[in-house]
Design a protein around this motif. Structure first.
Motif, PDB file in Angstrom:
ATOM      1  N   LEU A  69       0.831  -1.204   0.000  1.00 12.00           N
ATOM      2  CA  LEU A  69       0.000   0.000   0.000  1.00 12.00           C
ATOM      3  C   LEU A  69       0.869   1.259   0.000  1.00 12.00           C
ATOM      4  CD1 LEU A  69      -2.750  -1.085   2.577  1.00 12.00           C
ATOM      5  CD2 LEU A  69      -2.804  -1.244   0.087  1.00 12.00           C
ATOM      6  N   HIS A  70       1.979   1.223   0.725  1.00 10.28           N
ATOM      7  CA  HIS A  70       2.900   2.365   0.725  1.00 10.28           C
ATOM      8  C   HIS A  70       3.430   2.619  -0.682  1.00 10.28           C
ATOM      9  CE1 HIS A  70       3.857   1.074   5.145  1.00 10.28           C
ATOM     10  NE2 HIS A  70       2.655   1.631   5.037  1.00 10.28           N
ATOM     11  N   ALA A  71       3.729   1.548  -1.395  1.00  9.76           N
ATOM     12  CA  ALA A  71       4.259   1.694  -2.749  1.00  9.76           C
ATOM     13  C   ALA A  71       3.261   2.379  -3.670  1.00  9.76           C
ATOM     14  CB  ALA A  71       4.643   0.324  -3.307  1.00  9.76           C
ATOM     15  N   ASP A  72       1.978   2.315  -3.327  1.00  9.24           N
ATOM     16  CA  ASP A  72       0.936   2.993  -4.099  1.00  9.24           C
ATOM     17  C   ASP A  72       0.601   4.357  -3.515  1.00  9.24           C
ATOM     18  OD1 ASP A  72      -0.541   1.821  -6.500  1.00  9.24           O
ATOM     19  OD2 ASP A  72      -0.189   0.043  -5.281  1.00  9.24           O
ATOM     20  N   GLY A  73       1.440   4.821  -2.606  1.00 12.60           N
ATOM     21  CA  GLY A  73       1.263   6.170  -2.067  1.00 12.60           C
ATOM     22  C   GLY A  73       0.300   6.290  -0.911  1.00 12.60           C
ATOM     23  N   MET A  74      -0.034   5.176  -0.266  1.00  6.62           N
ATOM     24  CA  MET A  74      -1.009   5.216   0.822  1.00  6.62           C
ATOM     25  C   MET A  74      -0.314   5.172   2.178  1.00  6.62           C
ATOM     26  SD  MET A  74      -3.947   2.733  -0.799  1.00  6.62           S
ATOM     27  CE  MET A  74      -5.336   3.727  -0.272  1.00  6.62           C
ATOM     28  N   ARG A  75      -0.897   5.865   3.121  1.00  6.13           N
ATOM     29  CA  ARG A  75      -0.444   5.853   4.510  1.00  6.13           C
ATOM     30  C   ARG A  75      -1.243   4.808   5.276  1.00  6.13           C
ATOM     31  NH1 ARG A  75      -1.961  10.776   8.685  1.00  6.13           N
ATOM     32  NH2 ARG A  75      -1.144   9.843  10.621  1.00  6.13           N
ATOM     33  N   THR A  76      -0.575   3.953   6.038  1.00  5.01           N
ATOM     34  CA  THR A  76      -1.291   2.921   6.782  1.00  5.01           C
ATOM     35  C   THR A  76      -1.162   3.161   8.285  1.00  5.01           C
ATOM     36  OG1 THR A  76       0.627   1.415   6.808  1.00  5.01           O
ATOM     37  CG2 THR A  76      -0.939   1.199   4.980  1.00  5.01           C
ATOM     38  N   ILE A  77      -2.254   2.898   8.979  1.00  6.79           N
ATOM     39  CA  ILE A  77      -2.276   2.967  10.440  1.00  6.79           C
ATOM     40  C   ILE A  77      -2.852   1.643  10.923  1.00  6.79           C
ATOM     41  CG2 ILE A  77      -3.029   4.251  12.464  1.00  6.79           C
ATOM     42  CD1 ILE A  77      -3.550   6.648  10.633  1.00  6.79           C
ATOM     43  N   ALA A  78      -1.964   0.759  11.394  1.00  9.79           N
ATOM     44  CA  ALA A  78      -2.372  -0.570  11.852  1.00  9.79           C
ATOM     45  C   ALA A  78      -2.529  -0.546  13.369  1.00  9.79           C
ATOM     46  CB  ALA A  78      -1.332  -1.616  11.435  1.00  9.79           C
ATOM     47  N   LEU A  79      -3.746  -0.742  13.825  1.00 12.19           N
ATOM     48  CA  LEU A  79      -4.062  -0.627  15.251  1.00 12.19           C
ATOM     49  C   LEU A  79      -3.901  -1.967  15.959  1.00 12.19           C
ATOM     50  CD1 LEU A  79      -5.187   1.138  17.568  1.00 12.19           C
ATOM     51  CD2 LEU A  79      -7.486   0.432  16.843  1.00 12.19           C
ATOM     52  N   ASP A  80      -3.163  -1.968  17.060  1.00  6.26           N
ATOM     53  CA  ASP A  80      -3.106  -3.102  17.981  1.00  6.26           C
ATOM     54  C   ASP A  80      -4.284  -2.906  18.927  1.00  6.26           C
ATOM     55  OD1 ASP A  80      -1.581  -5.362  18.166  1.00  6.26           O
ATOM     56  OD2 ASP A  80      -0.154  -4.555  19.605  1.00  6.26           O
ATOM     57  N   GLN A  81      -5.309  -3.704  18.800  1.00  5.53           N
ATOM     58  CA  GLN A  81      -6.596  -3.347  19.370  1.00  5.53           C
ATOM     59  C   GLN A  81      -6.754  -3.716  20.849  1.00  5.53           C
ATOM     60  OE1 GLN A  81      -9.935  -3.318  16.382  1.00  5.53           O
ATOM     61  NE2 GLN A  81      -8.695  -4.944  15.474  1.00  5.53           N
ATOM     62  N   ARG A  82      -7.868  -3.270  21.384  1.00  7.10           N
ATOM     63  CA  ARG A  82      -8.219  -3.492  22.790  1.00  7.10           C
ATOM     64  C   ARG A  82      -8.131  -4.978  23.145  1.00  7.10           C
ATOM     65  NH1 ARG A  82     -13.041  -0.832  26.066  1.00  7.10           N
ATOM     66  NH2 ARG A  82     -12.484   0.865  24.654  1.00  7.10           N
ATOM     67  N   GLY A  83      -7.504  -5.250  24.281  1.00  9.94           N
ATOM     68  CA  GLY A  83      -7.327  -6.625  24.719  1.00  9.94           C
ATOM     69  C   GLY A  83      -5.998  -7.211  24.305  1.00  9.94           C
ATOM     70  N   TYR A  84      -5.370  -6.617  23.313  1.00 11.66           N
ATOM     71  CA  TYR A  84      -4.104  -7.121  22.795  1.00 11.66           C
ATOM     72  C   TYR A  84      -2.922  -6.347  23.366  1.00 11.66           C
ATOM     73  CZ  TYR A  84      -7.020  -9.806  19.624  1.00 11.66           C
ATOM     74  OH  TYR A  84      -7.956 -10.678  19.128  1.00 11.66           O
ATOM     75  N   CYS A  85      -3.011  -5.019  23.398  1.00  9.71           N
ATOM     76  CA  CYS A  85      -1.964  -4.195  24.014  1.00  9.71           C
ATOM     77  C   CYS A  85      -1.953  -4.436  25.523  1.00  9.71           C
ATOM     78  CB  CYS A  85      -2.222  -2.717  23.754  1.00  9.71           C
ATOM     79  SG  CYS A  85      -2.140  -2.226  22.032  1.00  9.71           S
ATOM     80  N   ALA A  86      -0.751  -4.540  26.103  1.00 12.83           N
ATOM     81  CA  ALA A  86      -0.641  -4.756  27.546  1.00 12.83           C
ATOM     82  C   ALA A  86      -1.266  -3.614  28.329  1.00 12.83           C
ATOM     83  CB  ALA A  86       0.825  -4.927  27.936  1.00 12.83           C
ATOM     84  N   SER A  87      -1.292  -2.418  27.745  1.00 14.43           N
ATOM     85  CA  SER A  87      -1.833  -1.237  28.422  1.00 14.43           C
ATOM     86  C   SER A  87      -3.324  -1.056  28.179  1.00 14.43           C
ATOM     87  CB  SER A  87      -1.082   0.011  27.946  1.00 14.43           C
ATOM     88  OG  SER A  87      -1.135   0.099  26.531  1.00 14.43           O
ATOM     89  N   ALA A  88      -3.958  -2.029  27.533  1.00 13.58           N
ATOM     90  CA  ALA A  88      -5.395  -1.906  27.223  1.00 13.58           C
ATOM     91  C   ALA A  88      -6.057  -3.277  27.274  1.00 13.58           C
ATOM     92  CB  ALA A  88      -5.595  -1.250  25.857  1.00 13.58           C
ATOM     93  N   ARG A  89      -6.040  -3.889  28.451  1.00 13.71           N
ATOM     94  CA  ARG A  89      -6.627  -5.217  28.622  1.00 13.71           C
ATOM     95  C   ARG A  89      -7.607  -5.236  29.793  1.00 13.71           C
ATOM     96  NH1 ARG A  89      -0.937  -8.488  27.938  1.00 13.71           N
ATOM     97  NH2 ARG A  89      -0.738  -8.202  25.671  1.00 13.71           N
ATOM     98  N   PRO A  90      -8.759  -4.583  29.636  1.00 13.97           N
ATOM     99  CA  PRO A  90      -9.753  -4.625  30.717  1.00 13.97           C
ATOM    100  C   PRO A  90     -10.233  -6.057  30.946  1.00 13.97           C
ATOM    101  CG  PRO A  90     -10.700  -3.726  28.692  1.00 13.97           C
ATOM    102  CD  PRO A  90      -9.229  -3.843  28.455  1.00 13.97           C
ATOM    103  N   ARG A  91     -10.679  -6.351  32.153  1.00 13.78           N
ATOM    104  CA  ARG A  91     -11.058  -7.713  32.512  1.00 13.78           C
ATOM    105  C   ARG A  91     -12.533  -8.015  32.247  1.00 13.78           C
ATOM    106  NH1 ARG A  91      -7.259 -10.543  35.154  1.00 13.78           N
ATOM    107  NH2 ARG A  91      -8.831 -12.013  35.905  1.00 13.78           N
ATOM    108  N   GLY A  92     -13.394  -7.042  32.388  1.00 19.54           N
ATOM    109  CA  GLY A  92     -14.824  -7.302  32.241  1.00 19.54           C
ATOM    110  C   GLY A  92     -15.232  -7.563  30.804  1.00 19.54           C
ATOM    111  N   ARG A  93     -16.201  -8.470  30.619  1.00 23.19           N
ATOM    112  CA  ARG A  93     -16.632  -8.823  29.254  1.00 23.19           C
ATOM    113  C   ARG A  93     -17.266  -7.654  28.522  1.00 23.19           C
ATOM    114  NH1 ARG A  93     -20.324 -13.952  29.153  1.00 23.19           N
ATOM    115  NH2 ARG A  93     -21.249 -13.018  31.027  1.00 23.19           N
ATOM    116  N   ARG A  94     -18.000  -6.829  29.239  1.00 21.97           N
ATOM    117  CA  ARG A  94     -18.703  -5.718  28.588  1.00 21.97           C
ATOM    118  C   ARG A  94     -17.737  -4.709  27.969  1.00 21.97           C
ATOM    119  NH1 ARG A  94     -24.203  -5.270  29.869  1.00 21.97           N
ATOM    120  NH2 ARG A  94     -24.917  -6.782  31.429  1.00 21.97           N
TER     121      ARG A  94
END
Length: 269
Positions: free
Chosen positions: A36-61
């Motif tokens: 995608l970069h080769a086609d001139g696009m900027r990418t923002i790949a998110l490490d989502q909730r539950g995966y980052c050590a700083s964003a792992r809440p315990r409750g299911r909701r």
């Protein structure tokens, strides 16, 4: 919570948000993003909730689809973007469908990979073999046992992932990013929040230009939902079927996927 995102490519390129699925992280886009970069696009790949050590809440909701959509909106706001092209694979596709359906003003175009529109998925559970394919969703509702099995040092997790089409390299990445880093419970939280999802919000019709990419060797997602998806998109819609490919399309066919993303983004302008 603090989420991590990999922002790469030309700073002035068309922005593309990349949303990963389970049991992977932002690195699942490592073969797609450079194309995608080769086609001139900027990418923002998110490490989502539950995966980052700083964003792992315990409750299911905390893992309801509305919360996950909110994280992407927060990402766009933080990056100073009014909107972006949005691409999601597996669970990331479910978030992308929800974002496009409920906040179309933030989505220039949508490329959903593997997972069909949520309403099509639910319909397929009744009219096709999708219910049988989705047996693991019920298993993941159990407390503790799924974590014990998925983090085991024995051969069961590797065999299960290999049976789904993962290569040895992908399985090693799973062990490093999911098991060793402690992300398995957070990833399972997405499944365990399903009973708390708002049906209306999760299954909203999509009114942005959309491409759906599906592969015929996907053990988890059958043709039923793939063929029904078009019914729930009220905009230009394209369906790309990849033959002989497993569930892990970004890893197996990065070139074809990148071409589909670029084509959709260019035609949406």
């Amino acid at each position: 919570m603090e989420l991590r995102a990999v922002d790469a490519g030309p700073a002035d390129g068309d922005p593309v948000v990349l949303l990963h699925g389970f049991p992977q992280r932002a690195s699942s886009w490592d073969r797609v993003a450079p194309l995608l970069h080769a086609d001139g696009m900027r990418t923002i790949a998110l490490d989502q909730r539950g995966y980052c050590a700083s964003a792992r809440p315990r409750g299911r909701r905390a893992y309801r689809i509305s919360e996950l959509i909110g994280d992407v909106i927060a990402l766009l706001d933080t990056a100073g973007l009014a909107d972006a092209h949005v691409v999601g694979h597996d669970w990331g596709a479910a978030v992308a469908w929800g974002l496009a359906g409920n906040h179309p003003e933030r989505v220039r175009s949508l490329t959903a990979v593997s997972v069909p529109h949520p309403a099509a998925f639910l319909k397929a559970m009744v009219v096709s073999d999708q219910l049988l394919r989705s047996w693991y969703i019920g298993f993941f509702q159990l407390p503790l046992l799924p974590e014990l099995i998925l983090t085991s040092a024995g051969p069961i997790p590797a065999r299960a992932l290999a049976g789904m089409g993962m290569t040895r390299e992908m399985i090693e990445r799973y062990r490093a990013e999911m098991v060793t880093d402690g992300a398995v419970r957070g990833g399972l939280g997405w499944y365990r929040a399903l009973p708390f999802a708002s049906p209306r919000g999760a299954t909203a019709r999509v009114r942005v230009p959309t491409t759906f990419v599906w592969s015929d060797n996907d053990a988890a997602l059958g043709r039923g939902g793939a063929e029904l998806t078009e019914r729930y998109v009220d905009a230009d819609y394209r369906f790309l079927e990849l033959s002989g490919v497993s569930h892990w399309i970004p890893d197996e066919r990065p070139t074809e996927l990148a071409e589909a993303i670029v084509a959709r983004a260019r035609d949406a302008v």
